[in-house]
Scaffold this motif. Structure first.
Motif, short mmCIF file in Angstrom:
data_model
loop_
_atom_site.label_atom_id
_atom_site.label_comp_id
_atom_site.label_asym_id
_atom_site.label_seq_id
_atom_site.Cartn_x
_atom_site.Cartn_y
_atom_site.Cartn_z
N ARG A 1 -4.92 11.07 5.40
CA ARG A 1 -5.56 9.82 5.04
C ARG A 1 -4.62 8.99 4.19
O ARG A 1 -3.87 9.52 3.38
N ARG A 2 -4.68 7.67 4.41
CA ARG A 2 -3.93 6.75 3.57
C ARG A 2 -4.89 5.68 3.05
O ARG A 2 -5.96 5.47 3.61
N PRO A 3 -4.53 4.98 1.97
CA PRO A 3 -5.43 3.97 1.41
C PRO A 3 -5.80 2.92 2.45
O PRO A 3 -5.03 2.63 3.38
#
Length: 418
Positions: A27-29
């Motif tokens: 996951r990334r922002p």
């Protein structure tokens, strides 16, 4: 990824004979995008004195909120967070701050109030369409509304037109007047609990009462601890009805009516014969007495499902949809105002209807905000979740969506499809 030996000696010293592939979820922002709209200005090289508008500039792209800061995708995100994921505004404020966007809760609230005016004609069209259904399911639950001295108790109502719409309304009182405002002009079957607020509808003959076997079953569950033998007998008979219903869940109307005549009616007759037999022997005001009395009082309404294969055995669809508001209530605790209640019911109606039709809510709201401002008012019902999958295939809708610059930006970020 290369083995250490291959990295040291080089690819020339080895022959590749295959590979192993594995996948890991990361996951990334979230990605917040600033869309800069550049509209060049022009003037004629040779001045035309007859031209009333010497400066030429393209019209700005249409927005859900005129001259608003947020585009359709951003607005849809705040709504899904608030009423689909039950995230109060103060939590949204901190979530967006972690992503680098300082956005106050009052700003988000203002957006939602303006968008409520935009979608209200659509939800009203959905209600008019729902009132044409042969039967409706309804229920209500309490909610607190902020007042000057202390919160006042009010109510959310849900109205389900099966396979079409899920609609919500708000009222300060749980009374006949609130029912009339919601069901004005309706003629057909009404699946509801045995509350007296609906009785005046049945007196006219325009609305026919259909009772809920799940409600009846609940009374017998309450009697299990005090009179297990009788309670278990009542529950066993009711269980037989639900077993029959599961076997004809997807059957056509005529098949359902035939099966109910053959299998359900004997169970219903046996159940009420047993109730009449036991009624004289149970002690007044005991849980089992209340269970039997409830069933006897609702006998006509409880047997109505036998005469029309479209009618459900219970009103659980209403209770399931009310859970959406109950879950939200546990997070935001109370409504800030009547206007907040109106905004809530409008968007929860759209979100619940999306769930009914298997539509991803964020993508639906994003596309709705792209086309709704200029969509013909006479065709607004085409934008309801019940019709959305068909509407999106029409050339008119496709052209409008393709021309929206904000939607193009979200698609470039690989937004999930409807």
């Amino acid at each position: 990824m290369l083995p250490p030996e291959v990295q040291q000696e080089g690819l020339a010293a080895f022959k590749r004979i295959g590979e192993e592939i594995s996948e890991v979820i990361e996951r990334r922002p979230e990605s917040l995008v600033v869309v800069r709209l550049v509209r060049p200005k022009f003037v004629r090289i040779v001045e035309d004195l007859a031209d009333p508008s010497p400066v030429k500039i393209a019209e700005p792209p249409e927005r859900p909120i005129e001259r608003g800061l947020a585009g359709p995708g951003m607005l849809a995100d705040t709504i899904v967070r608030r009423w689909q994921d039950h995230t109060p505004l103060h939590r949204q404020e901190s979530i967006y701050a972690r992503d680098g966007l300082e956005l106050s809760r009052s700003t988000i609230c203002g957006w939602h109030e303006q968008l409520a005016d935009l979608v209200e004609p659509l939800v009203e069209a959905m209600l008019r369409d729902a009132l044409q259904a042969p039967y409706l399911c309804t229920d209500a639950t309490g909610v607190l509304v902020r007042a000057e001295e202390q919160c006042q108790r009010a109510h959310f109502w849900v109205l389900v037109a099966p396979e079409r719409h899920v609609l919500y309304r708000f009222s300060h009182k749980h009374d006949s007047a609130a029912v009339d405002r919601f069901l004005a002009g309706y003629k057909g079957y009404l699946v509801a609990d045995a509350h007296s607020v609906y009785d005046h509808l049945y007196d006219t003959g325009n609305v026919v009462e259909v009772a809920c076997w799940a409600h009846a079953r609940r009374y017998f569950f309450k009697a299990l601890s005090s009179d297990p033998e009788r309670a278990e007998r009542g529950l066993a008979l009711i269980k037989g009805l639900f077993r029959v219903e599961r076997s004809i869940k997807t059957a056509p109307r005529k098949k359902r009516e035939e099966t109910r005549r053959e299998k359900s009616r004997p169970i219903v007759d046996a159940f009420f014969a047993w109730c009449d037999e036991q009624a004289a022997d149970v002690l007044d005001e005991t849980p089992i007495a209340r269970a039997i009395r409830y069933a006897q009082n609702q006998r006509t309404a409880l047997t109505r499902f036998l005469v029309d294969g479209r009618l459900p055995l219970d009103n659980n669809v209403s209770e399931r949809n009310l859970r959406r508001e109950v879950l939200g209530r546990k997070n935001w605790l109370f409504l800030g105002s009547d206007e907040g209640a109106r905004t809530n019911t409008l968007f929860v109606s759209l979100l619940a209807s999306c769930q009914l039709h298997g539509i991803e809510p964020w993508a639906y709201l994003r596309d709705l905000f792209c086309v709704l401002p200029s969509w013909p008012k006479s065709r607004v019902l085409e934008l309801a979740p019940a019709s959305w999958k068909q509407t999106r295939q029409h050339e008119d809708a496709q052209q409008r969506l393709a021309a929206n610059v904000f939607r193009a930006i979200t698609l470039a970020d690989h937004a999930p499809p409807v």
